[in-house]
Design a protein around this motif. Structure first.
Motif, PDB file in Angstrom:
ATOM      1  N   ALA A   1       9.723   2.691  -8.922  1.00 27.93           N
ATOM      2  CA  ALA A   1       8.455   3.032  -9.402  1.00 27.93           C
ATOM      3  C   ALA A   1       7.813   4.034  -8.510  1.00 27.93           C
ATOM      4  N   ASN A   2       7.953   3.918  -7.171  1.00 25.58           N
ATOM      5  CA  ASN A   2       7.173   4.590  -6.263  1.00 25.58           C
ATOM      6  C   ASN A   2       8.125   5.401  -5.290  1.00 25.58           C
ATOM      7  N   TYR A   3       7.484   6.553  -4.751  1.00 22.98           N
ATOM      8  CA  TYR A   3       8.329   7.348  -3.771  1.00 22.98           C
ATOM      9  C   TYR A   3       7.479   7.845  -2.802  1.00 22.98           C
ATOM     10  N   PHE A   4       8.062   8.380  -1.536  1.00 25.65           N
ATOM     11  CA  PHE A   4       7.467   9.314  -0.557  1.00 25.65           C
ATOM     12  C   PHE A   4       8.269  10.187  -0.212  1.00 25.65           C
ATOM     13  N   TYR A   5       8.276  11.403  -0.104  1.00 26.42           N
ATOM     14  CA  TYR A   5       9.018  12.423   0.164  1.00 26.42           C
ATOM     15  C   TYR A   5       8.516  13.477   1.311  1.00 26.42           C
ATOM     16  N   PHE A   6       9.335  13.655   2.253  1.00 29.39           N
ATOM     17  CA  PHE A   6       9.030  14.886   3.281  1.00 29.39           C
ATOM     18  C   PHE A   6       9.741  15.795   3.177  1.00 29.39           C
TER      19      PHE A   6
ATOM     20  N   LEU B   1      13.183  13.623   4.438  1.00 32.67           N
ATOM     21  CA  LEU B   1      13.046  11.997   4.550  1.00 32.67           C
ATOM     22  C   LEU B   1      12.512  11.643   2.911  1.00 32.67           C
ATOM     23  N   ALA B   2      13.211  10.434   2.511  1.00 27.39           N
ATOM     24  CA  ALA B   2      12.685  10.088   1.282  1.00 27.39           C
ATOM     25  C   ALA B   2      12.721   8.525   1.308  1.00 27.39           C
ATOM     26  N   LEU B   3      11.685   8.098   0.679  1.00 24.72           N
ATOM     27  CA  LEU B   3      11.524   6.506   0.805  1.00 24.72           C
ATOM     28  C   LEU B   3      11.182   6.173  -0.624  1.00 24.72           C
ATOM     29  N   CYS B   4      11.936   5.418  -1.335  1.00 27.97           N
ATOM     30  CA  CYS B   4      11.543   4.904  -2.590  1.00 27.97           C
ATOM     31  C   CYS B   4      11.515   3.171  -2.796  1.00 27.97           C
ATOM     32  N   TRP B   5      10.533   2.818  -3.488  1.00 22.00           N
ATOM     33  CA  TRP B   5      10.441   1.192  -3.402  1.00 22.00           C
ATOM     34  C   TRP B   5      10.026   0.849  -5.056  1.00 22.00           C
TER      35      TRP B   5
END
Length: 113
Positions: free
Chosen positions: A55-60, A69-73
């Motif tokens: 549902a969510n992610y942050f991307y650099f 860098l990628a963070l998904c949750w």
């Protein structure tokens, strides 16, 4: 229960790498996934996020030909990004039981200095 996966993928654009990631996702069903060295732009990582139903992610954004860098949750955890940079994503996690934890996801060159 919270489960996470962290992987230095060295380029998520290859079919073999995508299959390996799919296998890991199916086997472990993580709530949080951190990918480093994806070497991909935002649209490609958004498609991956959608494929694995996060549902969510942050991307650099990558700089030059490397990095990213990628963070998904999932919605099972509440993540607050505390700090983000080219080599780090620092977060606070609150799970459904309202327990808080702090994680730092780091990726950088293997140099002493």
């Amino acid at each position: 229960m919270m489960n996470s996966l962290s992987w230095n993928v060295r380029g998520i654009g290859r079919l073999k790498t995508c299959r390996a990631l799919s296998n890991l996702m199916f086997k472990y069903k993580p709530n949080i996934v951190f990918l480093s060295e994806t070497k991909q732009k935002k649209p490609r990582l958004k498609r991956l996020r959608d494929r694995f139903r996060f549902a969510n992610y942050f991307y650099f954004e990558p700089e030059g030909i490397g990095g990213c860098l990628a963070l998904c949750w999932t919605n099972n955890v509440h993540i607050t990004i505390l700090l983000a940079g080219r080599n780090i994503i620092d977060i606070s996690i609150r799970d459904r039981e309202d327990k808080s934890r702090f994680f730092s996801f780091v990726s950088g060159p293997p140099k002493k200095e």
